[in-house]
Scaffold this active site. Structure first.
Site, PDB file in Angstrom:
ATOM      1  N   GLU A 117       4.728   4.282  -9.927  1.00 23.60           N
ATOM      2  CA  GLU A 117       3.898   3.123  -9.589  1.00 23.60           C
ATOM      3  C   GLU A 117       2.467   3.348 -10.041  1.00 23.60           C
ATOM      4  OE1 GLU A 117       4.476   2.466  -5.406  1.00 23.60           O
ATOM      5  OE2 GLU A 117       6.323   1.350  -5.768  1.00 23.60           O
ATOM      6  N   HIS A 241      -3.467  -6.620  -2.675  1.00 19.91           N
ATOM      7  CA  HIS A 241      -2.371  -6.397  -3.619  1.00 19.91           C
ATOM      8  C   HIS A 241      -2.563  -7.361  -4.770  1.00 19.91           C
ATOM      9  CE1 HIS A 241       1.542  -5.961  -5.410  1.00 19.91           C
ATOM     10  NE2 HIS A 241       1.759  -4.927  -4.612  1.00 19.91           N
ATOM     11  N   ARG A 289      -4.624  -0.443  -7.964  1.00 21.18           N
ATOM     12  CA  ARG A 289      -4.580  -1.816  -7.453  1.00 21.18           C
ATOM     13  C   ARG A 289      -5.922  -2.541  -7.492  1.00 21.18           C
ATOM     14  NH1 ARG A 289      -0.636  -0.896  -2.357  1.00 21.18           N
ATOM     15  NH2 ARG A 289       1.218  -1.175  -3.600  1.00 21.18           N
ATOM     16  N   HIS A 350      -3.558  -6.737   1.487  1.00 21.97           N
ATOM     17  CA  HIS A 350      -2.286  -6.020   1.546  1.00 21.97           C
ATOM     18  C   HIS A 350      -2.300  -4.804   2.468  1.00 21.97           C
ATOM     19  CE1 HIS A 350       1.582  -4.728   0.198  1.00 21.97           C
ATOM     20  NE2 HIS A 350       1.127  -3.595  -0.315  1.00 21.97           N
ATOM     21  N   ARG A 385      -6.137   3.052  -1.153  1.00 27.00           N
ATOM     22  CA  ARG A 385      -4.843   3.704  -0.944  1.00 27.00           C
ATOM     23  C   ARG A 385      -4.049   3.769  -2.254  1.00 27.00           C
ATOM     24  NH1 ARG A 385       0.737   1.322   0.902  1.00 27.00           N
ATOM     25  NH2 ARG A 385      -0.021  -0.386  -0.380  1.00 27.00           N
TER      26      ARG A 385
END
Ligand code: FAD
Length: 532
Positions: A117, A241, A289, A350, A385
């Site tokens: 990811e 997100h 992100r 998110h 994060r």
């Protein structure tokens, strides 16, 4: 004074990954109660799609996972915490597998299938198709329900912590001995007492108009801990997100990071061009992100768009269906065949990186009170994060808090007689509309003024509105009987206040906090710590 009192050894508020992990680790020795404000599976855990990060195959290293986490976190992470979580990850995955979580296997069946990811420099995400969280939640719930020492109590809304000031003799040391909670079925407030209390209430995403978080993510644990006297930290770091489905019927359906991990491209529908090369030429769609969310936000604002496109249709149809069966089915039902069509997406709130300050044992500032999972600020995420590190944090800290309680049981004081909830001065409200109106107002100004790109002026506007609403809501709270909506509204506003205050304190842009007034990153990384 009224209401029933129930006493347990340990009280856990929250039945997601963090709360249930703690419960299962405590249950061999202690009588544990787990409260959920709705159904047991209604937290964010059941919604997690992508998976859980862990170093699980040769060629990957703890150092690499630590480094990726620190890079995403803008240098604000606490290295000791990051190392602690990363090094405990493989064992946490093994325990979940033992509990029956059916992680996908590799093609040869020798190990687990790992995806990659955004922000990870290696394939290290274990998953159960694209519905990992649901599989985890079900396995934890099944094990907890089967344990004779665990009492699961859904539809019980914690209102506030029971502290030493609620004892019949005021001790003033802030010791926490449980919670007052609203029994939804009975409409009555009950007192839950325990030697140790664990907050595992999840995040505060619903403070924003667009959020992928479940309806109950209203920052209850953060607000309760703050009111009781805990420090709260880094609340300005709200993760957006980048890719939430844009659909006016089905709002807030997340399109997992893994779609970009498996080759999905972001396209501007006005120009037909892939735009990530202009924002991050090296990492493209696999940039962290915050970078991708800001890029989409910029394209949307620049071209006056409602959404951008995420396109995976260049991959073979079987590959797409095999990797994303749930997204494929869901979107097909909405008339989008992702093997042929691009997906319209927008960024949405998110993840809540900040929260109640804890140490490596999950301890807060108050004796007897622990916090684990998204409600906490452990130092793992820093200013942003890294994808798939959050479920992991729940397992590692859920276990750490349970261990600390077990080892220190004899030093934890038994609750003294506690005063019941006082309802003598309140009446039923005849103005429920006030709650709905204020709820919408908070979410809207937070979205408009405290979103992806901030300015001091906009933050001050938000702060001004919060001040006006605080008086109104506290007055309402003082006069009317509590309802679940009122409890949430009060907490939502408190959380909004903490986010805005933290954002105003940070005179730089770092990680998820981006302000046009201070666009540069300061040389020294410092946490924003608010003390009551
Ligand atoms: C759509 C989506 C996808 C995600 N995908 C991933 C992913 O792939 N990988 C990853 O690592 N993370 C992912 N995350 C983040 C991750 O799911 C959460 O951070 C994590 O599940 C939080 O777990 P938790 O146990 O802290 O809280 P939750 O699972 O949110 O549980 C909170 C619990 O607290 C209870 N509660 C709250 N307030 C009260 C109250 N006042 N009284 C009583 N009970 C209360 C709720 O009822 C609930 O039981 C995703 C999040 C979302 C929203």
């Amino acid at each position: 004074m009224s209401g029933t009192t129930r006493d347990y050894d340990v009280l856990i508020v929250g039945s997601g990954a963090a709360g249930l992990t703690a419960a299962l680790n405590l249950a061999p020795r202690f009588r544990v109660a787990v409260l959920a404000k709705g159904g047991l599976s209604e937290g964010a855990t059941g919604w997690a799609q992508g998976g859980i990060a862990a170093v699980l195959e040769p060629g990957d290293t703890f150092e690499s996972h630590v480094e990726d986490t620190m890079v995403a976190g803008g240098g604000l992470n606490d290295r000791a915490t990051v190392e602690f979580v990363v090094e405990n990850a493989p064992a946490a995955i093994a325990r979940l597998s033992e509990l029956g979580v059916p992680f996908n296997s590799d093609t040869d069946g020798a190990g687990w299938h790992l995806t990659r990811e955004g922000g990870h420099s290696h394939r290290r995400i274990v998953h159960v198709d694209d519905a990992t969280g649901w599989a985890v939640q079900q396995a934890l719930e099944k094990a907890a329900a089967a344990h004779p020492n665990i009492t699961l109590i859904p539809d019980m809304v914690a209102i506030d912590l029971v502290t030493s000031r609620h004892g019949e003799r005021y001790s003033g040391d802030g010791h926490v001995w449980g919670v007052y909670a609203l029994n939804k079925a009975k409409g009555k407030v009950e007192t839950f007492t325990a030697r140790a209390t664990i907050l595992a209430t999840g995040g505060a995403g619903r403070v924003y108009l667009f959020s992928t978080a479940p309806r109950g993510a209203t920052g209850d644990g953060i607000a309760m801990a703050w009111r009781a006297g805990c420090r709260v930290s880094n609340m300005e770091f709200m993760q957006f997100h980048p890719t939430c489905l844009y659909n006016l019927e089905v709002k807030n359906f997340l399109i997992t990071e893994a779609v970009r991990g498996e080759g999905g491209r972001l396209i501007n529908p006005a120009t037909g061009k892939r735009f990530m090369p202009y924002y991050d030429a090296e990492r493209l769609e696999l940039a962290p992100r915050d970078v991708v969310a800001r890029a989409i936000d910029a394209e949307i604002k620049r071209y006056g768009l409602d959404f951008v496109h995420l396109d995976i249709s260049h991959q073979p149809a079987e590959f797409v269906k095999g990797h994303f069966p749930n997204i494929y089915e869901k979107l097909l039902g909405l008339g989008i065949d992702i093997t042929k069509d691009p997906i319209p997406v927008v960024p949405a709130q998110h993840y809540t990186c900040g929260g109640v300050v804890i140490d490596l044992d999950g301890r807060t500032d108050l004796p007897g009170l622990y916090a684990v999972g998204e409600v906490s600020e452990s130092g793992l995420h820093g200013a942003n994060r890294l994808a798939s590190n959050s479920l992991l944090e729940c397992f590692v800290f859920g276990e750490a808090a349970a261990k600390h309680i077990a080892v220190n049981w004899d030093t934890l004081l038994a609750p003294p007689p506690i005063r019941g909830w006082d309802e003598s001065r309140v009446t039923d409200s005849d103005e429920e509309v006030v709650i709905k109106q204020n709820w919408t107002e908070i979410r809207r100004f937070m979205w408009n003024y405290v979103g992806i790109v901030r300015t001091t002026k906009r933050l001050e506007r938000a702060q001004h509105r919060i001040k006006l609403l605080t008086g109104e809501i506290e007055d309402y709270y003082g006069h009317f009987r509590v309802t679940p909506d009122l409890v949430e509204l009060r907490n939502l506003l408190q959380t909004a206040e903490l986010i805005v205050r933290s954002a105003l304190k940070r005179h730089e842009s770092r990680g998820l906090h981006y302000t046009l007034d201070y666009p540069k990153t300061a040389a020294k990384a410092v946490d924003t710590v608010l003390a009551p």
